[in-house]
Write an enzyme that holds these catalytic residues in place. Structure first.
Site, PDB file in Angstrom:
ATOM      1  N   GLN A  13       0.832  -1.215   0.000  1.00 59.97           N
ATOM      2  CA  GLN A  13       0.000   0.000   0.000  1.00 59.97           C
ATOM      3  C   GLN A  13       0.864   1.262   0.000  1.00 59.97           C
ATOM      4  O   GLN A  13       0.770   2.120  -0.892  1.00 59.97           O
ATOM      5  CB  GLN A  13      -0.901   0.026   1.236  1.00 59.97           C
ATOM      6  N   ASP A  64      15.071  -9.408  -1.404  1.00 61.29           N
ATOM      7  CA  ASP A  64      14.334  -9.824  -0.212  1.00 61.29           C
ATOM      8  C   ASP A  64      15.133  -9.370   1.005  1.00 61.29           C
ATOM      9  O   ASP A  64      16.372  -9.427   1.001  1.00 61.29           O
ATOM     10  CB  ASP A  64      14.205 -11.355  -0.196  1.00 61.29           C
ATOM     11  N   THR A 132       6.141   1.982  13.817  1.00 62.81           N
ATOM     12  CA  THR A 132       4.687   1.816  13.958  1.00 62.81           C
ATOM     13  C   THR A 132       4.160   2.129  15.353  1.00 62.81           C
ATOM     14  O   THR A 132       4.858   1.928  16.365  1.00 62.81           O
ATOM     15  CB  THR A 132       4.300   0.358  13.611  1.00 62.81           C
ATOM     16  N   GLU A 134       2.238   0.273  16.796  1.00 64.07           N
ATOM     17  CA  GLU A 134       2.181  -1.008  17.519  1.00 64.07           C
ATOM     18  C   GLU A 134       3.259  -1.088  18.593  1.00 64.07           C
ATOM     19  O   GLU A 134       3.172  -1.912  19.503  1.00 64.07           O
ATOM     20  CB  GLU A 134       2.340  -2.174  16.545  1.00 64.07           C
ATOM     21  N   TYR A 156       4.994  -9.086  15.971  1.00 66.71           N
ATOM     22  CA  TYR A 156       5.204  -7.989  15.023  1.00 66.71           C
ATOM     23  C   TYR A 156       5.702  -6.742  15.750  1.00 66.71           C
ATOM     24  O   TYR A 156       6.701  -6.128  15.363  1.00 66.71           O
ATOM     25  CB  TYR A 156       3.884  -7.681  14.290  1.00 66.71           C
ATOM     26  N   LYS A 160       9.345  -4.960  15.359  1.00 67.63           N
ATOM     27  CA  LYS A 160       9.462  -3.555  14.947  1.00 67.63           C
ATOM     28  C   LYS A 160      10.170  -2.717  16.024  1.00 67.63           C
ATOM     29  O   LYS A 160      10.768  -1.689  15.721  1.00 67.63           O
ATOM     30  CB  LYS A 160       8.078  -2.974  14.640  1.00 67.63           C
ATOM     31  N   HIS A 186      -2.855   3.659   8.867  1.00 67.55           N
ATOM     32  CA  HIS A 186      -3.281   4.478   7.726  1.00 67.55           C
ATOM     33  C   HIS A 186      -3.774   3.561   6.619  1.00 67.55           C
ATOM     34  O   HIS A 186      -3.193   2.541   6.333  1.00 67.55           O
ATOM     35  CB  HIS A 186      -2.182   5.428   7.260  1.00 67.55           C
ATOM     36  N   ARG A 191      -5.386  -0.574   0.583  1.00 69.39           N
ATOM     37  CA  ARG A 191      -5.076  -1.335   1.786  1.00 69.39           C
ATOM     38  C   ARG A 191      -5.316  -2.825   1.526  1.00 69.39           C
ATOM     39  O   ARG A 191      -6.299  -3.197   0.849  1.00 69.39           O
ATOM     40  CB  ARG A 191      -6.008  -0.849   2.904  1.00 69.39           C
TER      41      ARG A 191
HETATM   42  P1  NAP Z   1       1.875  -3.925   3.065  1.00 71.21           P
HETATM   43  O1  NAP Z   1       0.825  -3.403   2.153  1.00 71.21           O
HETATM   44  O2  NAP Z   1       1.662  -5.207   3.774  1.00 71.21           O
HETATM   45  O3  NAP Z   1       3.241  -4.032   2.205  1.00 71.21           O
HETATM   46  C1  NAP Z   1       4.360  -4.724   2.676  1.00 71.21           C
HETATM   47  C2  NAP Z   1       5.395  -4.771   1.571  1.00 71.21           C
HETATM   48  O4  NAP Z   1       6.551  -5.485   2.053  1.00 71.21           O
HETATM   49  C3  NAP Z   1       4.937  -5.501   0.300  1.00 71.21           C
HETATM   50  O5  NAP Z   1       5.497  -4.864  -0.808  1.00 71.21           O
HETATM   51  C4  NAP Z   1       5.569  -6.878   0.486  1.00 71.21           C
HETATM   52  O6  NAP Z   1       5.769  -7.574  -0.726  1.00 71.21           O
HETATM   53  C5  NAP Z   1       6.903  -6.481   1.097  1.00 71.21           C
HETATM   54  N1  NAP Z   1       7.604  -7.559   1.784  1.00 71.21           N
HETATM   55  C6  NAP Z   1       7.133  -8.404   2.722  1.00 71.21           C
HETATM   56  N2  NAP Z   1       8.090  -9.247   3.134  1.00 71.21           N
HETATM   57  C7  NAP Z   1       9.200  -8.933   2.433  1.00 71.21           C
HETATM   58  C8  NAP Z   1      10.520  -9.456   2.383  1.00 71.21           C
HETATM   59  N3  NAP Z   1      10.882 -10.502   3.140  1.00 71.21           N
HETATM   60  N4  NAP Z   1      11.432  -8.886   1.551  1.00 71.21           N
HETATM   61  C9  NAP Z   1      11.068  -7.851   0.745  1.00 71.21           C
HETATM   62  N5  NAP Z   1       9.826  -7.341   0.724  1.00 71.21           N
HETATM   63  C10 NAP Z   1       8.911  -7.863   1.562  1.00 71.21           C
HETATM   64  O7  NAP Z   1       2.230  -2.841   4.186  1.00 71.21           O
HETATM   65  P2  NAP Z   1       1.935  -1.255   4.218  1.00 71.21           P
HETATM   66  O8  NAP Z   1       0.614  -1.049   4.862  1.00 71.21           O
HETATM   67  O9  NAP Z   1       2.225  -0.672   2.896  1.00 71.21           O
HETATM   68  O10 NAP Z   1       3.014  -0.785   5.289  1.00 71.21           O
HETATM   69  C11 NAP Z   1       4.332  -0.394   4.883  1.00 71.21           C
HETATM   70  C12 NAP Z   1       5.250  -0.483   6.069  1.00 71.21           C
HETATM   71  O11 NAP Z   1       4.808   0.391   7.099  1.00 71.21           O
HETATM   72  C13 NAP Z   1       5.363  -1.841   6.722  1.00 71.21           C
HETATM   73  O12 NAP Z   1       6.679  -1.980   7.177  1.00 71.21           O
HETATM   74  C14 NAP Z   1       4.415  -1.775   7.904  1.00 71.21           C
HETATM   75  O13 NAP Z   1       4.821  -2.685   8.894  1.00 71.21           O
HETATM   76  C15 NAP Z   1       4.592  -0.341   8.306  1.00 71.21           C
HETATM   77  N6  NAP Z   1       3.441   0.305   8.936  1.00 71.21           N
HETATM   78  C16 NAP Z   1       2.225   0.291   8.341  1.00 71.21           C
HETATM   79  C17 NAP Z   1       1.177   0.974   8.921  1.00 71.21           C
HETATM   80  C18 NAP Z   1      -0.189   0.983   8.278  1.00 71.21           C
HETATM   81  O14 NAP Z   1      -1.151   1.330   8.969  1.00 71.21           O
HETATM   82  N7  NAP Z   1      -0.319   0.698   6.985  1.00 71.21           N
HETATM   83  C19 NAP Z   1       1.349   1.679  10.121  1.00 71.21           C
HETATM   84  C20 NAP Z   1       2.619   1.691  10.689  1.00 71.21           C
HETATM   85  C21 NAP Z   1       3.666   1.023  10.086  1.00 71.21           C
HETATM   86  P3  NAP Z   1       4.553  -8.419  -1.434  1.00 71.21           P
HETATM   87  O15 NAP Z   1       3.703  -7.406  -2.129  1.00 71.21           O
HETATM   88  O16 NAP Z   1       5.293  -9.310  -2.359  1.00 71.21           O
HETATM   89  O17 NAP Z   1       3.838  -9.130  -0.325  1.00 71.21           O
HETATM   90  O1  G4F Z   2      -6.531  -3.696  10.709  1.00 76.65           O
HETATM   91  P1  G4F Z   2      -5.724  -4.435  11.699  1.00 76.65           P
HETATM   92  O2  G4F Z   2      -5.317  -5.818  11.343  1.00 76.65           O
HETATM   93  O3  G4F Z   2      -4.492  -3.500  12.026  1.00 76.65           O
HETATM   94  P2  G4F Z   2      -3.460  -3.449  13.255  1.00 76.65           P
HETATM   95  O4  G4F Z   2      -3.388  -4.720  13.979  1.00 76.65           O
HETATM   96  O5  G4F Z   2      -3.802  -2.231  14.036  1.00 76.65           O
HETATM   97  O6  G4F Z   2      -2.075  -3.253  12.478  1.00 76.65           O
HETATM   98  C1  G4F Z   2      -1.953  -2.323  11.409  1.00 76.65           C
HETATM   99  O7  G4F Z   2      -1.599  -1.063  11.938  1.00 76.65           O
HETATM  100  C2  G4F Z   2      -0.318  -1.018  12.596  1.00 76.65           C
HETATM  101  C3  G4F Z   2      -0.111   0.414  13.091  1.00 76.65           C
HETATM  102  O8  G4F Z   2      -0.696   0.555  14.361  1.00 76.65           O
HETATM  103  C4  G4F Z   2       0.746  -1.416  11.597  1.00 76.65           C
HETATM  104  F1  G4F Z   2       1.975  -1.342  12.192  1.00 76.65           F
HETATM  105  C5  G4F Z   2       0.487  -2.822  11.094  1.00 76.65           C
HETATM  106  O9  G4F Z   2       1.463  -3.143  10.093  1.00 76.65           O
HETATM  107  C6  G4F Z   2      -0.903  -2.857  10.449  1.00 76.65           C
HETATM  108  O10 G4F Z   2      -0.873  -2.049   9.309  1.00 76.65           O
HETATM  109  O11 G4F Z   2      -6.525  -4.533  13.080  1.00 76.65           O
HETATM  110  C7  G4F Z   2      -7.016  -3.371  13.731  1.00 76.65           C
HETATM  111  C8  G4F Z   2      -7.885  -3.792  14.913  1.00 76.65           C
HETATM  112  C9  G4F Z   2      -7.222  -4.829  15.837  1.00 76.65           C
HETATM  113  O12 G4F Z   2      -7.454  -4.458  17.158  1.00 76.65           O
HETATM  114  C10 G4F Z   2      -7.955  -6.129  15.544  1.00 76.65           C
HETATM  115  O13 G4F Z   2      -8.031  -7.027  16.642  1.00 76.65           O
HETATM  116  O14 G4F Z   2      -9.052  -4.442  14.399  1.00 76.65           O
HETATM  117  C11 G4F Z   2      -9.319  -5.600  15.174  1.00 76.65           C
HETATM  118  N1  G4F Z   2     -10.111  -6.521  14.348  1.00 76.65           N
HETATM  119  C12 G4F Z   2     -11.392  -6.893  14.644  1.00 76.65           C
HETATM  120  N2  G4F Z   2     -11.827  -7.750  13.715  1.00 76.65           N
HETATM  121  C13 G4F Z   2      -9.728  -7.140  13.230  1.00 76.65           C
HETATM  122  C14 G4F Z   2     -10.807  -7.920  12.832  1.00 76.65           C
HETATM  123  N3  G4F Z   2      -8.562  -7.076  12.534  1.00 76.65           N
HETATM  124  C15 G4F Z   2      -8.485  -7.824  11.395  1.00 76.65           C
HETATM  125  N4  G4F Z   2      -7.337  -7.752  10.656  1.00 76.65           N
HETATM  126  N5  G4F Z   2      -9.517  -8.619  10.972  1.00 76.65           N
HETATM  127  C16 G4F Z   2     -10.698  -8.706  11.664  1.00 76.65           C
HETATM  128  O15 G4F Z   2     -11.617  -9.441  11.279  1.00 76.65           O
END
Ligand code: NAP
Ligand code: G4F
Length: 362
Positions: A13, A64, A132, A134, A156, A160, A186, A191
């Site tokens: 994303q 990777d 994050t 988290e 996780y 991190k 976000h 997503r």
């Molecule tokens: P995402 O959609 O799950 O994307 C993860 C990316 O990492 C994908 O391109 C995936 O490749 C790649 N990847 C996974 N394992 C890998 C490996 N071993 N080597 C190389 N590439 C690898 O995550 P995102 O939501 O864009 O988040 C981006 C980053 O911000 C992540 O590090 C996440 O933990 C962090 N983060 C996200 C949020 C959020 O709310 N979105 C908040 C805080 C921090 P594939 O496409 O091939 O699977």
């Molecule tokens: O959408 P989630 O899976 O996101 P979570 O666990 O907050 O993690 C995401 O945000 C983090 C930043 O704070 C990133 F670091 C991380 O990489 C990822 O992007 O779950 C959000 C909440 C949780 O409390 C979960 O228990 O939603 C609750 N939930 C309730 N029902 C669910 C569900 N989560 C998922 N994935 N699926 C459900 O059915």
């Protein structure tokens, strides 16, 4: 000379939005993609298939985060000015199933990268680490700031946390320009479908259009600070333009339950819900259907029909109950501020998912 950026996780994303932002600013962008048995470039295909861009200002390389020699080779070849380390096993629930792999990628992957930078001798490079909220886990302050103590609640989060501290350590030990963006949740139309926001907006659309009957969720009480991904990706770039390498919280400053997310999403489609029962017996039931710009094609939907159920298999062994971020530092030092808040985010996501389901039928 235009800047050169290297992005890990470019197919994710955030990687896809960040690529668009950097290309717009005139950067040349190199991205690392993983070998996959099926297509994994869907989020960047519009750029990859653009002949004005691909092979000219956008380049993709196989790699990777678990492959050290690959990272060394890529750094030597590309010599980037800025690195955005977004690659991760990013699903919290999944990290309980694959904790070792999650640590290999999210913790040691960061270390491998930093060490490769030292080995190749890229002294001027700037490094962004996708840290994050988290890390706060069992939150010790409300709201959470850069000074709030960490208490991660999942493999996780713990992986991190290592990533966070190794960034701080390499910054202090080797004077590396390395920064943590402590980003709160976000979301966007891009997503992943298994994160709760997208799971809800996609399922609500499918229910409204008669493809699915029910949405099955886990913990409805969890509270998150949900923002709009493109704004956070712009924030990543801003962090690396700040003259001093520092860590920044990015958040909206609002928090809402998963239940509210679901209620607003269905409400946006004109399906107003009421709740019945508690915990695993809680259900979302249709209170009324009202007219909106969305057509409810599913004629079985009417008052009293249950559209949301809870299943304990989506619960986590340890949960993060409440996240709400204070982005004052990012606002004051970077001029970063989120514009899209909760209601608007849901509108954006439902509009996209409803259209997608209507057009493709899935
Ligand atoms: P995402 O959609 O799950 O994307 C993860 C990316 O990492 C994908 O391109 C995936 O490749 C790649 N990847 C996974 N394992 C890998 C490996 N071993 N080597 C190389 N590439 C690898 O995550 P995102 O939501 O864009 O988040 C981006 C980053 O911000 C992540 O590090 C996440 O933990 C962090 N983060 C996200 C949020 C959020 O709310 N979105 C908040 C805080 C921090 P594939 O496409 O091939 O699977
Ligand atoms: O959408 P989630 O899976 O996101 P979570 O666990 O907050 O993690 C995401 O945000 C983090 C930043 O704070 C990133 F670091 C991380 O990489 C990822 O992007 O779950 C959000 C909440 C949780 O409390 C979960 O228990 O939603 C609750 N939930 C309730 N029902 C669910 C569900 N989560 C998922 N994935 N699926 C459900 O059915």
């Amino acid at each position: 000379m235009n800047k050169k950026a290297l992005i890990t996780g470019i197919t994710g994303q955030d990687g896809s939005y960040l690529t668009e932002i950097l290309l717009d600013k005139g950067y040349t962008v190199h991205g690392i993609i993983r070998r996959s048995s099926s297509f994994n470039t869907g989020r960047i295909d519009h750029l990859y298939n653009n002949q004005e861009i691909y092979g000219k200002r956008l380049f993709l390389h196989y790699g990777d985060l678990v492959d050290t020699s690959n990272l060394n080779r890529l750094l030597e070849k590309i010599e980037p000015d800025e690195i955005y380390n977004l690659a991760a096993q990013s699903h919290v629930k999944v990290s309980f199933e694959i904790p070792d792999y999650t640590a290999q990628v999210d913790a040691l992957g960061t270390l491998r990268f930093l060490d490769a930078i030292r080995e190749v001798g890229l002294k001027q490079v700037k490094f962004y680490q996708a840290s994050t909220s988290e890390l706060y886990g069992k939150a010790q302050d409300i709201p959470q700031t850069e000074k709030t103590p960490f208490y991660p609640r999942s493999p996780y989060g713990v992986a991190k946390l290592y990533g966070y501290w190794i960034i701080v350590n390499y910054r202090e030990a080797y004077n590396l320009f390395a920064c943590n963006g402590i980003l709160f949740n976000h979301e966007s139309p891009r997503r992943g479908e298994t994160f709760v926001s997208r799971k809800i907006t996609r399922a609500a659309s499918r229910i409204a259009l008669g493809i699915d009957e029910k949405l099955i969720l886990g913990n409805l009480n969890a509270k998150r600070d949900w923002g709009y991904a493109p704004e956070y990706c712009e924030g990543m770039r801003m962090i690396l333009q700040h003259p001093i390498p520092e860590d920044f919280v990015m958040a909206t400053g609002e928090t809402h339950t998963v239940r509210e997310f679901a209620e607003l999403t269905f409400g946006e489609l004109g399906i107003n819900l009421e709740w019945d029962g508690k915990d695993e017996r809680e259900r979302g039931i249709i209170k009324e259907i009202v007219k909106t710009k969305y057509d409810i094609k599913n004629k079985k939907l009417k008052q009293g029909v249950c559209v949301i159920e809870v299943d304990g298999r989506y619960y986590r062994p340890t949960e993060v109950d409440l996240l709400i971020g204070d982005y004052t530092k990012a606002k004051n030092l970077l001029g970063w501020e989120p514009k899209v808040k909760f209601d608007e985010l849901i509108k954006i996501m439902i509009e996209s998912d409803y259209e997608k389901v209507l057009k493709r039928g899935f």
